[in-house]
Design an enzyme around this catalytic site. Structure first.
Site, PDB file in Angstrom:
ATOM      1  N   TYR A 192      38.160  16.432 -12.030  1.00  9.28           N
ATOM      2  CA  TYR A 192      38.690  15.430 -11.104  1.00  9.28           C
ATOM      3  C   TYR A 192      38.573  15.919  -9.666  1.00  9.28           C
ATOM      4  O   TYR A 192      38.129  15.179  -8.776  1.00  9.28           O
ATOM      5  CB  TYR A 192      40.148  15.147 -11.462  1.00  9.28           C
ATOM      6  CG  TYR A 192      40.825  14.089 -10.626  1.00  9.28           C
ATOM      7  CD1 TYR A 192      40.658  12.738 -10.915  1.00  9.28           C
ATOM      8  CD2 TYR A 192      41.651  14.437  -9.558  1.00  9.28           C
ATOM      9  CE1 TYR A 192      41.301  11.762 -10.160  1.00  9.28           C
ATOM     10  CE2 TYR A 192      42.285  13.472  -8.798  1.00  9.28           C
ATOM     11  CZ  TYR A 192      42.106  12.130  -9.109  1.00  9.28           C
ATOM     12  OH  TYR A 192      42.739  11.172  -8.337  1.00  9.28           O
TER      13      TYR A 192
ATOM     14  N   SER B 208      41.299  12.374  -2.396  1.00 10.58           N
ATOM     15  CA  SER B 208      42.475  13.034  -2.953  1.00 10.58           C
ATOM     16  C   SER B 208      42.719  14.364  -2.264  1.00 10.58           C
ATOM     17  O   SER B 208      41.774  15.023  -1.802  1.00 10.58           O
ATOM     18  CB  SER B 208      42.277  13.292  -4.450  1.00 10.58           C
ATOM     19  OG  SER B 208      43.306  14.098  -4.983  1.00 10.58           O
TER      20      SER B 208
END
Length: 335
Positions: A240, A227
């Site tokens: 996250y 990500s």
């Protein structure tokens, strides 16, 4: 075997989905009287692809976890009608976690278009998984559905064994399943919330890779979904972002370890992508502006990310590439 809805793994997956919803409810409750979300008034650039992809604002929406693609409006675009297959993965077998929707679904469809048979691992989004299976089969390839929680080592062993039992081998593992739930204050990030993110996003990748590696041949590959948050961080996605940074490091370390066996390991690091993950995380008003902060002025559609997975999976394209993180973030210079 077409699906695996009724099993001890399925019961555990259902419990995990319930846990995810409880974490979501905790965050939602904390934010009912919280500060207003950030505004985004940036101008939108001209289209860059063969389709005029949707731009924010989107309809405000907030989905129950783990999130169903069938409920997202507008529907994520995964079918890539302008992408023509050329047998880059002919005869290969791929196992894709989180393959029922979003990036996983789009990757499954393009892998099938390139000639691969597909095993889809998912939590409990049965309607989405069936839609993905139909899309893979429409490409002329076989597809099985395996339900369970990748945070459980025994399930990951089961998923790999079920794939090999059905197709006779395994060539490609795509670690893509993820849990994401924001917390605007560190004090609101509970231990249960932090632990669930770690278990799904890091343990899940580790367990699946450990189960798959003994069965991957020379020329096989492991692909991980990283990500942009691993590179830039995200103030309300501390847990996250941490796991995605770990995934990038895991990718590089595992690549070094498996290279002597002829197994390549790489990662794709997307920016914002229009999938169920974010409507099942952010408040409805923030979802309506999702992706607007990128230079593209919009989130990616899943079909725009999936070709990166094809590139890294196909030996004809990337036999000299391992341990790399491929960003697909919609340009640099956004806020």
């Amino acid at each position: 075997m077409a699906r695996d809805h009724v099993s001890p793994h399925a019961a555990r997956a259902e419990a995990t989905a319930g846990e995810q919803r409880r974490i979501q409810q905790h965050v939602d409750e904390n934010e009912r009287h919280g500060p207003a979300s950030k505004k985004d008034g940036k101008a939108r650039p001209a289209p860059t692809g063969e389709r005029d992809y949707p731009t924010p604002p989107f309809p405000p929406q907030h989905l129950a976890k783990p999130g169903s693609e069938a409920e997202v409006q507008p529907r994520p675009q995964f079918d890539a009608p302008f992408y023509k297959g050329s047998e880059k993965l002919l005869g290969k077998v791929a196992l894709i976690t989180g393959g029922d929707s979003g990036i996983g679904r789009a990757t499954a469809v393009l892998f099938a278009r390139e000639g691969a048979d597909i095993a889809i691992v998912y939590l409990d989004e049965h309607e989405d998984a069936e839609a993905t299976r139909r899309a893979v089969e429409a490409e002329g390839r076989r597809c099985i559905l395996i339900v369970g929680d990748v945070a459980e080592a025994a399930f990951c062993d089961h998923a790999v064994n079920a794939t090999i039992q059905r197709f006779g081998k395994l060539d490609i593992l795509v670690n893509n399943a993820a849990f994401q739930e924001h917390a605007e204050r560190l004090e609101d990030l509970t231990e249960a919330h932090f632990d669930r993110t770690m278990k799904t996003n890091l343990y899940g990748y580790f367990f699946m890779a450990k189960a798959a590696a003994p069965h991957l041949p020379a020329g096989g590959t492991i692909l991980n979904t990283g990500s942009v948050t691993a590179m830039r961080g995200s103030a309300d996605l501390i847990d996250y972002s941490t796991t995605k940074g770990g995934i990038h490091a895991f990718t590089r370390a595992l690549a070094a370890q498996l290279l002597p066996r002829g197994i390549r390991v790489n990662a794709v690091a997307p920016g914002p992508v229009w999938t169920p993950l974010n409507p099942a995380d952010k408040p409805a008003d923030r979802v309506s502006r999702f992706g607007g902060q990128t230079p593209m002025g919009r989130p990616a559609q899943p079909e725009e990310i999936a070709p990166a997975f094809v590139f890294l999976a196909a030996p004809s394209c990337s036999s000299y590439i391992t341990g790399e993180i491929l960003p697909v973030i919609g340009g640099y210079g956004g806020s």
